[in-house]
Design an enzyme around this catalytic site. Sequence first.
Site, PDB file in Angstrom:
ATOM      1  N   HIS A 124      -6.319  -1.165   1.367  1.00 21.29           N
ATOM      2  CA  HIS A 124      -4.972  -0.743   1.774  1.00 21.29           C
ATOM      3  C   HIS A 124      -4.391   0.164   0.684  1.00 21.29           C
ATOM      4  O   HIS A 124      -4.485  -0.152  -0.496  1.00 21.29           O
ATOM      5  CB  HIS A 124      -4.097  -1.989   1.959  1.00 21.29           C
ATOM      6  CG  HIS A 124      -2.663  -1.710   2.217  1.00 21.29           C
ATOM      7  ND1 HIS A 124      -1.652  -2.209   1.418  1.00 21.29           N
ATOM      8  CD2 HIS A 124      -2.052  -0.984   3.186  1.00 21.29           C
ATOM      9  CE1 HIS A 124      -0.492  -1.807   1.889  1.00 21.29           C
ATOM     10  NE2 HIS A 124      -0.696  -1.065   2.958  1.00 21.29           N
ATOM     11  N   HIS A 159       2.197   7.189  -2.670  1.00 20.74           N
ATOM     12  CA  HIS A 159       2.760   5.919  -2.180  1.00 20.74           C
ATOM     13  C   HIS A 159       3.983   5.625  -3.045  1.00 20.74           C
ATOM     14  O   HIS A 159       3.890   4.916  -4.033  1.00 20.74           O
ATOM     15  CB  HIS A 159       1.728   4.791  -2.287  1.00 20.74           C
ATOM     16  CG  HIS A 159       2.191   3.500  -1.677  1.00 20.74           C
ATOM     17  ND1 HIS A 159       1.838   2.269  -2.175  1.00 20.74           N
ATOM     18  CD2 HIS A 159       2.991   3.263  -0.613  1.00 20.74           C
ATOM     19  CE1 HIS A 159       2.399   1.322  -1.442  1.00 20.74           C
ATOM     20  NE2 HIS A 159       3.100   1.899  -0.485  1.00 20.74           N
TER      21      HIS A 159
END
Length: 295
Positions: free
Chosen positions: A10, A87
């Site tokens: 992930h 991110h």
Amino acid sequence: ISSVVFLGSHDSFSFYIDEASPVGPEQPETVQNFVSVFGTVAKKLMRKWLATQTMNFTSQLGAGIRYFDLRISTKPRDPDNELYFAHGLFSAKVKEGLEEINAFLADHPKEVIFLDFNHFYGMQKYHHEKLVQMLKDTYGNKMCPAIFAHEVSLQYLWEKEHQVLVFYHSPVALEVPFLWPGQMMPAPWANTTDPEKLIQFLQASITERRKKGSFFISQVVLTPKASTVVKGVASGLRETITERALPAMMQWVRTQKPGESGVNIITADFVELGDFISTVIKLNYDLDEGEDDTT
């Protein structure tokens, strides 16, 4: 290969997050303001919650990871229009990451990987064109053109010398033969900090899977709420959530089966924790011995 279980990570690129970079354009105004007031200290705290992996691409590949969750962004006011993994904060340049993965593939010609480009931030048409060209230049004929998921066997890929399936969650995918549409790689997201709710969600998602006729991701991932971050601000994601919930999450993984109505790709944070990798790999031993193991 939609009946085999693959390991995934992930936010695969988040092993490297640049604390010197600006905040990503997708972050809410509250985060932007937090960083503008507290600067480097705020970014160091953010990193503890944004970094979901510790191993780089080469190490992940060596450990058995074959699915990569990739989020791409431009940097504000960047004259070079460079593309970065992102991110919250920015990570490495996309070109460098793709080349690192390609070096592994060159050394392991029978290995097959999934690249899932599922979020794009601050990207215009020419940025997508740049990324598509980057993929062509890096992987060339290693990329498998989009066909029906159930038609793709390992034997087929080996015969064609394809090693890469690229999923692209943008209408751009419809114009490029080697880009698989994003809907061919659904990844339902539980969005919870509660391991019990996560497991219920994962199980319900598996039940729905075969209605989609595609590859399928089970995200064994807990997502912190703002209150969770505040309480564990100095500890970070790994210590506050992932490590504590690991036993319950791993128990669910152990009970899964591969196959048409089972799991396909299982992703997690900090994939090296516990026995996640060995447990997922062992699930493939449950495939019926009578089945062709190349499907």
